[in-house]
Design a protein around this motif. Structure first.
Motif, PDB file in Angstrom:
ATOM      1  N   SER A 128      81.252  33.295  30.772  1.00 48.72           N
ATOM      2  CA  SER A 128      81.902  33.290  32.084  1.00 48.72           C
ATOM      3  C   SER A 128      82.004  34.703  32.657  1.00 48.72           C
ATOM      4  N   ALA A 129      82.258  35.704  31.775  1.00 47.88           N
ATOM      5  CA  ALA A 129      82.290  37.085  32.265  1.00 47.88           C
ATOM      6  C   ALA A 129      80.903  37.491  32.767  1.00 47.88           C
ATOM      7  N   LEU A 141      80.379  35.959  36.218  1.00 53.79           N
ATOM      8  CA  LEU A 141      81.128  36.734  37.207  1.00 53.79           C
ATOM      9  C   LEU A 141      80.452  38.078  37.452  1.00 53.79           C
ATOM     10  N   GLY A 142      79.942  38.679  36.362  1.00 46.21           N
ATOM     11  CA  GLY A 142      79.247  39.963  36.474  1.00 46.21           C
ATOM     12  C   GLY A 142      78.007  39.842  37.354  1.00 46.21           C
ATOM     13  N   LEU A 177      79.107  39.687  40.887  1.00 47.16           N
ATOM     14  CA  LEU A 177      79.518  41.015  41.364  1.00 47.16           C
ATOM     15  C   LEU A 177      78.284  41.878  41.634  1.00 47.16           C
ATOM     16  N   PHE A 225      86.026  43.748  46.088  1.00 49.47           N
ATOM     17  CA  PHE A 225      85.189  42.796  45.333  1.00 49.47           C
ATOM     18  C   PHE A 225      85.342  43.030  43.830  1.00 49.47           C
ATOM     19  N   SER A 226      85.186  44.308  43.455  1.00 47.21           N
ATOM     20  CA  SER A 226      85.233  44.626  42.023  1.00 47.21           C
ATOM     21  C   SER A 226      86.597  44.309  41.418  1.00 47.21           C
ATOM     22  N   ILE A 236      87.076  40.528  40.881  1.00 44.22           N
ATOM     23  CA  ILE A 236      86.273  40.071  39.735  1.00 44.22           C
ATOM     24  C   ILE A 236      86.874  40.584  38.426  1.00 44.22           C
ATOM     25  N   ILE A 242      88.199  38.477  35.229  1.00 40.14           N
ATOM     26  CA  ILE A 242      87.697  38.644  33.855  1.00 40.14           C
ATOM     27  C   ILE A 242      88.852  38.872  32.885  1.00 40.14           C
ATOM     28  N   LEU A 280      90.405  35.575  32.333  1.00 37.13           N
ATOM     29  CA  LEU A 280      89.585  34.795  31.410  1.00 37.13           C
ATOM     30  C   LEU A 280      89.792  35.262  29.980  1.00 37.13           C
ATOM     31  N   GLN A 319      90.901  32.614  27.285  1.00 37.68           N
ATOM     32  CA  GLN A 319      89.915  32.172  26.302  1.00 37.68           C
ATOM     33  C   GLN A 319      90.069  32.837  24.944  1.00 37.68           C
TER      34      GLN A 319
END
Lengths: 475, 608
Positions: A384-385, A388-389, A392, B15-16, B19, B23, B26, B30
């Motif tokens: 998932s990262a 997303l990466g 981006l 944006f960064s 995101i 992460i 997550l 997780q």
């Protein structure tokens, strides 16, 4: 178009195209997994969702060719006409459309279903680029703001009428584009204040918000006029009377409306305050007062809007998101199950096609709005990262592309593309991990559905076409 | 040319940042937070319990006493229910439309997704027509259960019954889940762990609609149900059945023990009940009926009823007197119609006088034992009456009186041997042996259970020791340790030689030429020894008691028979004991007249 026809091959941005195909392929693999059923292995056929999605990916190639073949100047010259056509389509949907999942946003022609809202995103982006690239544009003028909101307001209104709240909200992300093109920073501050106040108004009682706002106003006064004794005195009266009013109410008349008394105190002390400001010609103080009062008014409007305009299910979704309401089997069910699916993926996931939560349909809408759950469950944190990466990386690449345009139109359009993709990724992934409200909008290139795939593809490849002519001036 | 170029960094930054926040989120979902993994398996795994069949129960001769029969529970998953014909289902399950609606509602309030029991324990016969049509009722399905069945309707108290486990226990013992069955009384309770076996589990993966999608990891974590172990009891089913027949329409108990082992041959509590009553769908109704019955059929008399032992207790006093050297077998006391000291008089029936020990037993002479008991308490060698009483009480206790013997059945009671403290409170610390002389003849404050009296009889047979009475004969090797406490001899402090005259007296009591209190129990061909007793009953007619064993040498059976409100011990208890002995020794009855008299006697309805 001056360059020879085959030179476009060399002028295309292959990094973006590579990222695009990577995302589309990953998306399809996850749709396959979301639909995959161990017990009823049907083999591959085109009636399944992954089969259909493959057809749509194939058809997207036609769109890519069209997007690249059309002359760059066409997009610029016909921007307003395309925009007008898309609005007509939205109206047509309202009259002729078919209702699917509660939203009357589909046009059905024969066996083809089509969501005009996807097309509207492209049209609005073009229109926005056209308008903001006008050589005589004065971004700081109020008129510009009005036109800006008119351009995004019309499609928003019609899409809202289709009962497709998610898609309607997309256009507001163009504020980022406007910001890039010179929107005064103060608008941005007001925007942020509005968002913050909205959330505060939801979370806290009104009297608390008034107290917080008053506190902020007093702080502003202090910073501005800390050398003037009379303003400090006035500010103190404002503060003290409010606190007194609050204290009196709490202790002596617990039944009465605290908010009402606070408002009264605020009003009376402000009169005295206005007098001092007026006498000393302190204009900055008026600004603070106006902001204060409009904020209080806004906070009340939010409450009214929330209680009277929004539907029950929308209210619940927002409340669940803000943590006011916990409802794991009602409005929060989707999010809860989605977080369970993603959380159970662990660091490296359960493996491709081995997810249980998504496979056994605990997560609703798993191949469309909640496709990210499949990613999270089967590919884990790493997968998932990585996804997303990739998004981006695509967004950054688009910004780089936008910034290298000679033509202002192309640059603005590039930012429109980036903003739309960003909004979709942020809201879609955000809702699967409980950080954004559940407003059903697709994850670009991932979610099952022809309209959205085609929409995003076309949106992106128009930019690639414009980018292939980046050295030219397109007006 | 472009004054706002730096804003590209702000937009890129936004944006960064978003995101990055996602992460991080997550990462927490997780990797850090493990609870989602648990929720996920709760979502997707369904544990289906595999119920083991309960162990069977046999009597000492290998006759089946308890077996299982399949029964069917109808379960319902409310979510899967589709509109159906309530009338038809009502006919099949014998329910009204209102009951169906009400039960569906109850199931729904428990869970819409999980199965709950809709109707319990449908018999195999009623299940057949239902099975054919059940598929038309979506959301209803069947779970097989087993019901206990009894080929002979005997031994309800010994065997006990099973029922749904109560909520308290499900919290304490993780083995039990709500709705499981557990032994509630009798052998079912005391050997629950042996009989129940071990539940197995099959783990399935289910989807959001609770539909089975496959086995979890191909059944790697499934466990097989292990059936319960069979149990063989020491009970002789024939003797038990005969005892229950003899005791019909009478209140009381029969306890029969094999002296050499402590094995309980029969344990009759009367009135009893049909063990089938506490099985199946009508269990609750029947249980309430039995519970409210004025004759207390649920009351397990042999283990729970406490009576004064009456004259049977004279044996104990004789033994203690001999052991303590207070009397010898040849010691004689005179009796002139009773025992008289000053104003005190304890009556006795007419017999020749004086009597030695064995004849005192034969004729159950009250005066003899008043003397023996007083000589013990007043013996100079103990110094004070307190010491003397302690010695006496200790000896009595060693027979197993005043305490639970430790039979492997629930609800056994202690009985009661008073302490001298009790009498001191009554008599103001100036207790005289005469004050408590009624203990000599087993009256007064003494309370004993029929089981304890049967055990006394067995102890006399063994001349000084007993094995804790028990009903388990054997089970599988795994559980053989349950028999361990029953393999140990428990010794009294009476030398075996001192039992000889007592046994002789008991023999004469039944077989004496010059009369004996238990002559009615006499049986040609079997040397029965016995002692009558009459438990005084302040509430009505006295209780008739008879303890007996046979044969005199190397006894095979020792028993205690109690018949409530039946007067003198010999009248009813003695012939019942005699018939029981004959039945056990000869497996036939040679005295049909006596048998008929007993079988037809109704002592319950004759009561005022």
């Amino acid at each position: 178009m001056n360059s020879p026809k085959n030179s476009i091959w060399y002028d295309l941005d292959w990094i973006t195209i590579g990222l695009y195909f990577l995302l589309v392929i990953l998306g399809w693999l996850n749709i396959y997994s979301a639909v995959f059923n161990e017990e009823q292995q049907q083999g591959f056929h085109f009636g399944t969702r992954y089969g259909k999605q493959l057809i749509w990916i194939g058809a997207a190639f036609i769109l890519i060719v069209i997007a690249l073949v059309v002359d760059s100047k066409f997009y610029s010259s016909f921007a307003y006409i395309i925009y007008g056509l898309s609005i007509l389509l939205l109206i047509a949907v309202l009259i002729l459309g078919t209702r699917i999942n509660g939203a009357k946003s589909w046009l059905v022609i024969g066996s083809i279903q089509f969501q005009p809202a996807e097309f509207t995103k492209i049209a609005t982006a073009l229109a926005m680029a056209k308008y903001l690239s006008h050589y005589s544009l004065k971004p700081e003028k109020f008129k510009t703001l009005v036109v800006f909101f008119t351009i995004i307001g019309i499609p928003t209104l019609f899409i809202l009428l289709q009962n497709d709240t998610g898609s309607a909200l997309v256009f507001f992300i163009f504020i980022l584009v406007f910001y890039r093109e010179g929107m005064p920073s103060v608008y941005m501050l007001f925007g942020l204040l509005a968002v913050a106040l909205f959330i505060l108004a939801m979370l806290f009682e009104n009297y608390l918000i008034i107290l917080i706002l008053e506190g902020l106003a007093l702080l502003a006064f202090y910073i501005l006029y800390r050398r003037r004794k009379d303003t400090i005195l006035a500010a103190s009266i404002l503060g003290i009377s409010s606190v007194l009013a609050w204290a009196i109410m709490t202790y002596f008349i617990p039944d009465a409306s605290v908010t009402f008394l606070l408002l009264l105190a605020l009003l009376f002390s402000s009169l005295f305050f206005v007098y001092i400001l007026f006498k000393n010609k302190l204009n900055g103080g008026f600004v603070i007062l106006v902001v204060l009062f409009s904020s209080v008014f806004y906070a009340y409007s939010v409450d009214y809007f929330f209680d009277n305009i929004l539907d029950g299910y929308q209210q619940r979704r927002i409340k669940v998101l803000l943590g006011i309401q916990s409802d794991p089997y009602g409005a929060g069910y989707n999010v809860n199950q989605s977080m369970i699916a993603i959380g159970s993926g662990g660091p490296i996931g359960k493996g491709y096609l081995l997810g249980t939560q998504t496979k056994f349909k605990f997560v609703p809408e798993q191949s469309t709005d909640f496709i990210f759950c499949t990613v999270g469950e089967e590919w884990g944190f790493v997968g998932s990262a990585l996804v997303l990466g990739l998004f981006l990386a695509l967004l950054m690449r688009i910004i780089i592309m936008a910034e290298r345009q000679k033509s202002k139109f192309s640059r603005i359009y590039g930012y429109c593309v980036a903003s739309i993709l960003f909004f979709h990724v942020a809201i879609n992934v955000g809702m699967t991990i409980g950080l954004a409200p559940v407003i059903g909008i697709p994850l670009p290139f991932f979610s099952y559905g022809g309209s959205s795939l085609w929409g995003f593809t076309f949106l992106l490849f128009i930019l690639l076409k414009l980018d292939s002519n980046r050295t030219q001036l397109i007006t | 040319m472009n004054p706002y170029l730096s804003r590209k960094y702000i937009i890129g930054g936004i944006f960064s940042l978003i995101i990055l926040i996602y992460i991080i989120r997550l990462f927490f979902l997780q990797i850090v937070d493990q609870s989602y993994k648990l929720s996920a398996s709760n979502n997707v795994l369904r544990y289906e319990t595999q119920f083991p069949s309960r162990g069977l129960i046999y009597d000492r001769n290998g006759n089946l006493m308890v077996y299982n029969e399949a029964a069917y529970d109808i379960l319902v998953i409310p979510r899967q229910v589709e509109p159906f014909d309530t009338n038809q289902l009502g006919l099949l399950l014998d329910l009204t439309k209102e009951q169906i609606i009400q039960r569906l509602k109850a199931a729904k309030s428990y869970s819409n997704y999980k199965p709950s029991v809709f109707e319990k324990q449908i018999s195999a016969r009623n299940y057949a027509p239902l099975q054919e049509k059940l598929y038309t009722f979506k959301g209803f399905f069947v779970q097989t259960r087993t019901l206990r069945k009894y080929p002979e309707k005997i031994g309800a108290h010994v065997l006990g019954y099973i029922g749904e486990v109560d909520d308290e226990l499900t919290k304490k013992d993780p083995y039990y889940k709500p709705g499981d069955y557990i032994g509630i009384s009798g052998v079912e309770k005391s050997y629950e762990k042996v009989l129940r076996g071990k539940k197995g589990v099959e783990i399935y993966m289910v989807d959001v609609h609770n539909r089975i999608k496959g086995r979890f990891k191909e059944g790697k974590f499934d466990t097989i149900a292990i059936h319960g172990e069979n149990i063989t009891l020491t009970i002789d089913a024939k003797l038990q059945a005969y005892g229950e027949a003899l005791m019909k329409n009478k209140r009381g108990s029969i306890v029969a023990i094999e002296p050499a082992t402590g094995e309980v041959l029969a344990l009759v509590s009367s009135p009893g009940f049909d063990p089938d009553l506490l099985v199946g769908r009508n269990r609750t109704i029947n249980y309430d009926k039995l519970k409210n019955d004025s004759l207390l059929p649920l009351f397990d008399r042999p283990l729970m009823a406490r009576y004064p032992p009456g004259s049977t207790f004279k044996l104990v006093n004789a033994l203690i007197g001999l052991q303590e050297g207070i009397i010898r077998p040849s010691t004689v006391f005179s009796c002139y119609g009773g025992y008289t000291i000053g104003n005190f008089h304890m009556g006795c029936h007419s017999h020749r006088s004086p009597l030695d020990l064995k004849h005192s037993i034969q004729h159950s002479c009250n005066a003899y034992y008043a003397n023996v008991f007083r000589y013990i308490l007043d013996a100079p060698k103990y110094g004070t009456i307190d010491n003397a009483y302690s010695v006496w009480r200790n000896s009595v206790t060693l027979f197993g009186f005043g305490q639970k013997l430790g039979i492997d059945l629930p609800h056994e009671v202690n009985g009661y041997i008073p302490t001298l403290g009790l009498y001191n409170r009554i008599h103001g610390n100036r207790i005289k042996s005469l004050n408590i002389v009624s203990l000599a003849i087993g009256q007064g404050e003494l309370l004993m259970t029929p089981l304890q009296m049967a055990n006394l009889t067995a102890t006399i047979c063994n001349k000084g020791y007993y094995y804790v009475p028990h009903v388990i004969k054997y089970t599988s090797e795994t559980y053989d340790t349950v028999r361990k406490p029953f393999l140990v001899r428990k010794y009294t402090n009476i030398d075996s030689v001192n039992f000889e005259p007592v046994i002789e007296g008991m023999f004469l009591g039944v077989n004496g030429d010059d009369g004996g209190t238990g002559r009615i129990a006499q049986m040609p061909g079997i040397e029965i020894c016995g002692k009558t007793g009459t438990a005084e009953n302040p509430h009505g007619e006295d209780h008739s008691i008879f303890i007996a064993f046979a044969p005199k040498d190397n006894p095979k059976i020792a028993l205690a028979v109690y018949v409530e409100n039946a007067g003198f011990g010999a009248t009813w208890a003695a012939p019942i004991a005699s018939l029981m002995i004959e039945k056990y020794m000869n497996d036939s009855i040679s005295r049909p007249a006596m048998e008929t008299r007993i079988l037809e006697k109704n002592l319950i309805d004759e009561q005022p």
